[in-house]
Structure formats: C-alpha cells, structure tokens
Design a protein around this motif. Sequence first.
Motif, PDB file in Angstrom:
ATOM      1  N   ARG A 157     -10.271  70.418-120.986  1.00 46.73           N
ATOM      2  CA  ARG A 157      -8.802  70.509-121.026  1.00 46.73           C
ATOM      3  C   ARG A 157      -8.332  71.290-122.250  1.00 46.73           C
ATOM      4  NH1 ARG A 157      -5.351  65.153-119.931  1.00 46.73           N
ATOM      5  NH2 ARG A 157      -3.788  66.691-120.566  1.00 46.73           N
ATOM      6  N   ARG A 158      -7.201  71.960-122.087  1.00 49.21           N
ATOM      7  CA  ARG A 158      -6.595  72.658-123.213  1.00 49.21           C
ATOM      8  C   ARG A 158      -5.977  71.645-124.167  1.00 49.21           C
ATOM      9  NH1 ARG A 158      -2.615  77.996-123.235  1.00 49.21           N
ATOM     10  NH2 ARG A 158      -2.135  77.917-125.465  1.00 49.21           N
ATOM     11  N   PHE A 159      -6.104  71.933-125.451  1.00 49.88           N
ATOM     12  CA  PHE A 159      -5.511  71.107-126.497  1.00 49.88           C
ATOM     13  C   PHE A 159      -4.039  71.503-126.619  1.00 49.88           C
ATOM     14  CE2 PHE A 159      -4.572  70.228-131.026  1.00 49.88           C
ATOM     15  CZ  PHE A 159      -4.952  68.894-131.092  1.00 49.88           C
ATOM     16  N   ASP A 160      -3.175  70.736-125.978  1.00 45.94           N
ATOM     17  CA  ASP A 160      -1.746  71.020-125.995  1.00 45.94           C
ATOM     18  C   ASP A 160      -0.979  69.716-126.073  1.00 45.94           C
ATOM     19  OD1 ASP A 160      -2.070  69.976-123.428  1.00 45.94           O
ATOM     20  OD2 ASP A 160      -1.781  71.897-122.411  1.00 45.94           O
ATOM     21  N   ARG A 161       0.343  69.805-126.013  1.00 49.29           N
ATOM     22  CA  ARG A 161       1.145  68.588-126.153  1.00 49.29           C
ATOM     23  C   ARG A 161       0.925  67.612-125.005  1.00 49.29           C
ATOM     24  NH1 ARG A 161       5.587  68.458-129.928  1.00 49.29           N
ATOM     25  NH2 ARG A 161       5.470  70.247-131.334  1.00 49.29           N
ATOM     26  N   ALA A 162       0.615  68.127-123.828  1.00 49.85           N
ATOM     27  CA  ALA A 162       0.320  67.238-122.707  1.00 49.85           C
ATOM     28  C   ALA A 162      -0.950  66.440-122.980  1.00 49.85           C
ATOM     29  CB  ALA A 162       0.181  68.043-121.415  1.00 49.85           C
ATOM     30  N   LEU A 163      -1.953  67.099-123.550  1.00 47.46           N
ATOM     31  CA  LEU A 163      -3.179  66.383-123.886  1.00 47.46           C
ATOM     32  C   LEU A 163      -2.926  65.337-124.966  1.00 47.46           C
ATOM     33  CD1 LEU A 163      -6.758  67.502-124.099  1.00 47.46           C
ATOM     34  CD2 LEU A 163      -5.803  66.530-126.179  1.00 47.46           C
ATOM     35  N   LEU A 164      -2.137  65.701-125.970  1.00 47.76           N
ATOM     36  CA  LEU A 164      -1.822  64.728-127.022  1.00 47.76           C
ATOM     37  C   LEU A 164      -1.164  63.485-126.434  1.00 47.76           C
ATOM     38  CD1 LEU A 164      -0.438  67.006-129.898  1.00 47.76           C
ATOM     39  CD2 LEU A 164      -2.743  66.054-129.656  1.00 47.76           C
ATOM     40  N   ALA A 165      -0.290  63.692-125.467  1.00 45.46           N
ATOM     41  CA  ALA A 165       0.398  62.561-124.835  1.00 45.46           C
ATOM     42  C   ALA A 165      -0.555  61.701-124.022  1.00 45.46           C
ATOM     43  CB  ALA A 165       1.525  63.076-123.950  1.00 45.46           C
ATOM     44  N   ASP A 166      -1.629  62.304-123.506  1.00 48.72           N
ATOM     45  CA  ASP A 166      -2.579  61.569-122.669  1.00 48.72           C
ATOM     46  C   ASP A 166      -3.665  60.861-123.457  1.00 48.72           C
ATOM     47  OD1 ASP A 166      -1.243  62.339-120.392  1.00 48.72           O
ATOM     48  OD2 ASP A 166      -2.586  64.011-119.938  1.00 48.72           O
ATOM     49  N   LEU A 167      -3.826  61.201-124.729  1.00 46.89           N
ATOM     50  CA  LEU A 167      -4.852  60.534-125.532  1.00 46.89           C
ATOM     51  C   LEU A 167      -4.524  59.051-125.689  1.00 46.89           C
ATOM     52  CD1 LEU A 167      -5.426  63.089-128.452  1.00 46.89           C
ATOM     53  CD2 LEU A 167      -7.031  62.545-126.611  1.00 46.89           C
ATOM     54  N   PRO A 168      -5.524  58.189-125.648  1.00 44.80           N
ATOM     55  CA  PRO A 168      -5.253  56.774-125.922  1.00 44.80           C
ATOM     56  C   PRO A 168      -4.761  56.589-127.351  1.00 44.80           C
ATOM     57  CG  PRO A 168      -7.619  57.192-125.805  1.00 44.80           C
ATOM     58  CD  PRO A 168      -6.949  58.446-125.352  1.00 44.80           C
ATOM     59  N   ALA A 169      -4.008  55.540-127.566  1.00 42.81           N
ATOM     60  CA  ALA A 169      -3.419  55.298-128.884  1.00 42.81           C
ATOM     61  C   ALA A 169      -4.481  55.163-129.967  1.00 42.81           C
ATOM     62  CB  ALA A 169      -2.541  54.051-128.840  1.00 42.81           C
ATOM     63  N   SER A 170      -5.682  54.741-129.585  1.00 42.88           N
ATOM     64  CA  SER A 170      -6.752  54.547-130.563  1.00 42.88           C
ATOM     65  C   SER A 170      -7.391  55.853-131.010  1.00 42.88           C
ATOM     66  CB  SER A 170      -7.832  53.639-129.969  1.00 42.88           C
ATOM     67  OG  SER A 170      -8.348  54.217-128.768  1.00 42.88           O
ATOM     68  N   ALA A 171      -7.132  56.952-130.304  1.00 40.99           N
ATOM     69  CA  ALA A 171      -7.772  58.228-130.618  1.00 40.99           C
ATOM     70  C   ALA A 171      -6.971  59.001-131.651  1.00 40.99           C
ATOM     71  CB  ALA A 171      -7.922  59.069-129.346  1.00 40.99           C
ATOM     72  N   ASP A 172      -7.670  59.631-132.585  1.00 39.08           N
ATOM     73  CA  ASP A 172      -6.990  60.488-133.542  1.00 39.08           C
ATOM     74  C   ASP A 172      -6.515  61.757-132.837  1.00 39.08           C
ATOM     75  OD1 ASP A 172      -6.430  61.222-136.478  1.00 39.08           O
ATOM     76  OD2 ASP A 172      -7.520  62.962-135.706  1.00 39.08           O
ATOM     77  N   PRO A 173      -5.288  62.212-133.103  1.00 41.31           N
ATOM     78  CA  PRO A 173      -4.777  63.404-132.408  1.00 41.31           C
ATOM     79  C   PRO A 173      -5.605  64.663-132.613  1.00 41.31           C
ATOM     80  CG  PRO A 173      -2.987  62.210-133.471  1.00 41.31           C
ATOM     81  CD  PRO A 173      -4.258  61.586-133.951  1.00 41.31           C
ATOM     82  N   CYS A 174      -6.318  64.740-133.736  1.00 38.86           N
ATOM     83  CA  CYS A 174      -7.185  65.892-133.984  1.00 38.86           C
ATOM     84  C   CYS A 174      -8.651  65.605-133.676  1.00 38.86           C
ATOM     85  CB  CYS A 174      -7.042  66.354-135.436  1.00 38.86           C
ATOM     86  SG  CYS A 174      -5.497  67.238-135.771  1.00 38.86           S
ATOM     87  N   GLY A 175      -8.940  64.408-133.181  1.00 36.75           N
ATOM     88  CA  GLY A 175     -10.324  64.068-132.888  1.00 36.75           C
ATOM     89  C   GLY A 175     -11.192  63.915-134.113  1.00 36.75           C
ATOM     90  N   GLU A 176     -10.593  63.570-135.245  1.00 40.23           N
ATOM     91  CA  GLU A 176     -11.328  63.558-136.506  1.00 40.23           C
ATOM     92  C   GLU A 176     -12.394  62.467-136.549  1.00 40.23           C
ATOM     93  OE1 GLU A 176     -12.047  64.833-140.640  1.00 40.23           O
ATOM     94  OE2 GLU A 176     -11.673  65.657-138.649  1.00 40.23           O
ATOM     95  N   ASN A 177     -12.242  61.415-135.740  1.00 42.88           N
ATOM     96  CA  ASN A 177     -13.250  60.364-135.695  1.00 42.88           C
ATOM     97  C   ASN A 177     -14.382  60.685-134.723  1.00 42.88           C
ATOM     98  OD1 ASN A 177     -12.061  58.436-137.575  1.00 42.88           O
ATOM     99  ND2 ASN A 177     -10.455  58.183-136.032  1.00 42.88           N
ATOM    100  N   GLY A 178     -14.426  61.920-134.238  1.00 40.91           N
ATOM    101  CA  GLY A 178     -15.491  62.325-133.333  1.00 40.91           C
ATOM    102  C   GLY A 178     -15.170  62.137-131.873  1.00 40.91           C
TER     103      GLY A 178
END
Length: 235
Positions: A164-185
Amino acid sequence: MPRPKALIAWSCGKDSAWALHEVRRAGDCEIVGALTTVTDTFERVSMHGVRNELLLAQLGAAGLPATLVRIPYPCPNEVYEARMASALAEAKAAGVTQVVFGDLFLQDVRAYREQKLAGTGIAPKFPLWGRPTAALAREMIDAGVETYLVCVDLKPLSKEFAGRRFDRALLADLPASADPCGENGEFHSCVVAGPMLSRRIPVIVGATVERDGFAYADMVPCVPDAVQREAPLGA
C-alpha cells in the motif's frame, strides 16, 4: 571552511530519504554517498526486501554514489559488524567524518549506532530525532513523498498493508497501537518520488510473499536501464 563529508544511512525508505532532504536543506554537511546493507543471497536490500536495481535507481535519482555492505543470509551479527566496520573504515579514509541516520526515537538503536561509531573518527547525525511521528508522517506526505510499504510485521499489522502507498488513508487505517512512521518496526517502506529525488522512479507493485513473520511486497522498477553502477565516494 569546507563542509564535513557525510554518508547517508540509506534503507530505501521514507525516513532515510527525509533525513537526506533535511540535511541537504540545512546545508551543514556534504552528503557524498549512501551506505546500504544488501543481502547477496537475494540481491535485495536487507530487511526491506527491495531489489538492488531499484535501490540503484533511487540513488541515481538522488545523485548519490552507492556504498554497499554485502552480507549473506542468514548473517551472524559478527559478520555484519565486521563488514560494516570495513565499509566505514574505507569511508573514513576517503574523508567522511559523519553518518546521517533517519532514526526517530528508539533510544537503544541510537545508543548502538553511537557505540559502534565511537573511536572511528566518524560521528553519527540524527536530523529527525525526537520529532512527533504523526506530524512528521503528514509532513512527508504533503511534501510529495511517494512511498510504499514493502515489508510488514505480521504481528501488529495484517498482510493487506504490504504494497500500500503511505498516504493519509493508510495513516487512518493503521491500528492505534502502531506508530505512524512505523518506527517500532511495524513496517518498512520504499520511496519512489519526493523532493530528495530528481525524478520519479516508475514502479509496479508485484507479488506479496510471507517469510519469517513478515509480508514482503515486491516493487518492480519499470525502467530497466535506470540503474547506477557502484561508485567510489565522491565520484
């Protein structure tokens, strides 16, 4: 006074790309090459799974010579550290005094980098350190960074996020536990356009495969001649 020479620790992803952008914009060092670990077994960027030809197309668009640290799979940590130390020693001999990292907040990762560079004559630089990741993610997107999720940890995220493309739609779909930049892997990405690249790299999203608890989306470059040869520092 001449600016210090630096390498960018280049993973193919958005954070290293944005770190390059920020350092170039600040102008306080000269980025003379990109330091990337590639797994010879697969001919792909380690962990991210990006094809070497796409990596070299990125660096061609960024105007950076490639310094590749080649490792096997699986790779014992002592082999990785020895090969990285050799690459850094060569860089130091070529006049490099800094390495720029795109790390955001993981203190143990930063401490490891600082420890491994201590005494080498090369200093680490963290231009994105401590920035709020939700705002940083939106800043990248709004600046025109086009990046895709190429590796997804299947513990915090589902397989469907891969590719998936990293866009605002993806940010909205990430679970609340996930870092928006994926910094926790949670995920790793591959940049194909943005202010740090002179041109967009056309790609298609290929098949997704699962291995060792991760889902990898294959990003296939559409222009086979967009490949830069490995070059010495400063070339």
